[in-house]
Write a protein that holds these residues in place. Sequence first.
Motif, PDB file in Angstrom:
ATOM      1  N   PRO A   1       0.831  -1.210   0.000  1.00 35.07           N
ATOM      2  CA  PRO A   1       0.000   0.000   0.000  1.00 35.07           C
ATOM      3  C   PRO A   1       0.863   1.256   0.000  1.00 35.07           C
ATOM      4  O   PRO A   1       0.997   1.960   0.993  1.00 35.07           O
ATOM      5  CB  PRO A   1      -0.809  -0.141   1.298  1.00 35.07           C
ATOM      6  N   MET A   2       1.431   1.549  -1.164  1.00 31.86           N
ATOM      7  CA  MET A   2       2.511   2.523  -1.263  1.00 31.86           C
ATOM      8  C   MET A   2       2.091   3.966  -1.053  1.00 31.86           C
ATOM      9  O   MET A   2       2.931   4.810  -0.770  1.00 31.86           O
ATOM     10  CB  MET A   2       3.181   2.403  -2.634  1.00 31.86           C
ATOM     11  N   THR A   3       0.797   4.285  -1.168  1.00 31.02           N
ATOM     12  CA  THR A   3       0.391   5.678  -1.001  1.00 31.02           C
ATOM     13  C   THR A   3       0.008   6.029   0.433  1.00 31.02           C
ATOM     14  O   THR A   3      -0.173   7.209   0.739  1.00 31.02           O
ATOM     15  CB  THR A   3      -0.802   6.004  -1.914  1.00 31.02           C
ATOM     16  N   VAL A   4      -0.081   5.015   1.310  1.00 29.82           N
ATOM     17  CA  VAL A   4      -0.587   5.270   2.671  1.00 29.82           C
ATOM     18  C   VAL A   4       0.356   4.789   3.771  1.00 29.82           C
ATOM     19  O   VAL A   4       0.737   5.560   4.654  1.00 29.82           O
ATOM     20  CB  VAL A   4      -1.982   4.625   2.853  1.00 29.82           C
TER      21      VAL A   4
ATOM     22  N   PHE B   1      -7.352   5.598  10.798  1.00 36.40           N
ATOM     23  CA  PHE B   1      -8.466   5.876   9.898  1.00 36.40           C
ATOM     24  C   PHE B   1      -8.030   5.754   8.438  1.00 36.40           C
ATOM     25  O   PHE B   1      -8.665   5.070   7.628  1.00 36.40           O
ATOM     26  CB  PHE B   1      -9.030   7.277  10.166  1.00 36.40           C
ATOM     27  N   ILE B   2      -6.914   6.398   8.088  1.00 33.95           N
ATOM     28  CA  ILE B   2      -6.445   6.377   6.714  1.00 33.95           C
ATOM     29  C   ILE B   2      -5.942   4.982   6.340  1.00 33.95           C
ATOM     30  O   ILE B   2      -6.190   4.487   5.228  1.00 33.95           O
ATOM     31  CB  ILE B   2      -5.339   7.419   6.500  1.00 33.95           C
ATOM     32  N   GLY B   3      -5.249   4.318   7.257  1.00 31.45           N
ATOM     33  CA  GLY B   3      -4.736   2.984   6.984  1.00 31.45           C
ATOM     34  C   GLY B   3      -5.853   1.983   6.746  1.00 31.45           C
ATOM     35  O   GLY B   3      -5.819   1.198   5.790  1.00 31.45           O
ATOM     36  N   MET B   4      -6.859   1.999   7.617  1.00 30.60           N
ATOM     37  CA  MET B   4      -7.987   1.078   7.446  1.00 30.60           C
ATOM     38  C   MET B   4      -8.769   1.403   6.177  1.00 30.60           C
ATOM     39  O   MET B   4      -9.250   0.505   5.479  1.00 30.60           O
ATOM     40  CB  MET B   4      -8.908   1.133   8.664  1.00 30.60           C
ATOM     41  N   HIS B   5      -8.866   2.688   5.875  1.00 24.73           N
ATOM     42  CA  HIS B   5      -9.591   3.081   4.665  1.00 24.73           C
ATOM     43  C   HIS B   5      -8.977   2.448   3.427  1.00 24.73           C
ATOM     44  O   HIS B   5      -9.691   1.912   2.574  1.00 24.73           O
ATOM     45  CB  HIS B   5      -9.588   4.604   4.510  1.00 24.73           C
ATOM     46  N   THR B   6      -7.663   2.487   3.313  1.00 28.25           N
ATOM     47  CA  THR B   6      -7.044   1.955   2.098  1.00 28.25           C
ATOM     48  C   THR B   6      -7.240   0.449   1.976  1.00 28.25           C
ATOM     49  O   THR B   6      -7.480  -0.068   0.878  1.00 28.25           O
ATOM     50  CB  THR B   6      -5.547   2.317   2.037  1.00 28.25           C
ATOM     51  N   PHE B   7      -7.198  -0.284   3.100  1.00 25.13           N
ATOM     52  CA  PHE B   7      -7.403  -1.731   3.033  1.00 25.13           C
ATOM     53  C   PHE B   7      -8.855  -2.072   2.719  1.00 25.13           C
ATOM     54  O   PHE B   7      -9.133  -2.972   1.916  1.00 25.13           O
ATOM     55  CB  PHE B   7      -6.968  -2.400   4.332  1.00 25.13           C
TER      56      PHE B   7
END
Length: 272
Positions: A140-143, A152-158
């Motif tokens: 997940p290279m953008t986060v 919040f952002i990490g879980m969002h990307t997954f």
Amino acid sequence: MKDFNYLIQNFFTHKDFLAPANQIPGTMFTPLHFVFAAVILSLVILACVLATKRKHLLKKIYIILWAAVSIIEVIKITYESTTGKTIGVDLQWVLPLYPCSLYMYAMPFAIWGKGNIKWAACGYVCTIALMGGAINFAYPMTVLPFYSCISFIGMHTFLYHGVLLFTAVTMLSTGYHTFSGVTKWWQIFLASIPALIFSIPANIVSYAVDADYMFFRGNSAFLPLIFGDVPDVITTIIIYVLYIIVPAAFYLPSYIAHKRKERREKVVKKTA
């Protein structure tokens, strides 16, 4: 090194105020990252199995998922733009102009479209989105270079990329879309059309603000190792070619099989 309590306490903390990534559990390539990715991936697989048994609900599920990820994307952009040290939209990376972002724009055509329009939209989901969703779980290279997966952002990307995987797998496993039935050469390239259309605003913004949306300039992640000394224009052309031939490769075997069948039938007619 920070502990799990730090992650919970800073679940909604902007990256500007977090400790360095190498001190945070759950950032890129840490054990927590891989465990979390495996858990989410397992849930996606389970959801695919359950949904496949309820084909009549798929369209409603797709509508709900599309609406949910689109709304949350707006929330994410607002969050990133208002909670950091600098208030404002970071045009160089936060805009939804990545290959996987196209899911939000293509799904309405995959849900309500017809004919070749629907085929093209579903084709994007089952090729580029499928690949992007799968790659994101490991890279997940953008986060994750900035956030933990427990954020919040990490879980969002997954979860976002999990939705991409779920949609592509269920489309293919239920026959909602298929890589077969390609009888004309131009059908091979239908799945490339959404990315080519989407590339226009992505490139305009990228060259205007010195960004790398849709990776057309080769400045993201490991791409500088490949395109480091290549002029941007040449890199953009190469990436364009990839956006055309990679989705086409999924449909080429069907077209080849069809042409072989045609040749066999002609031979049979001549010898009959």
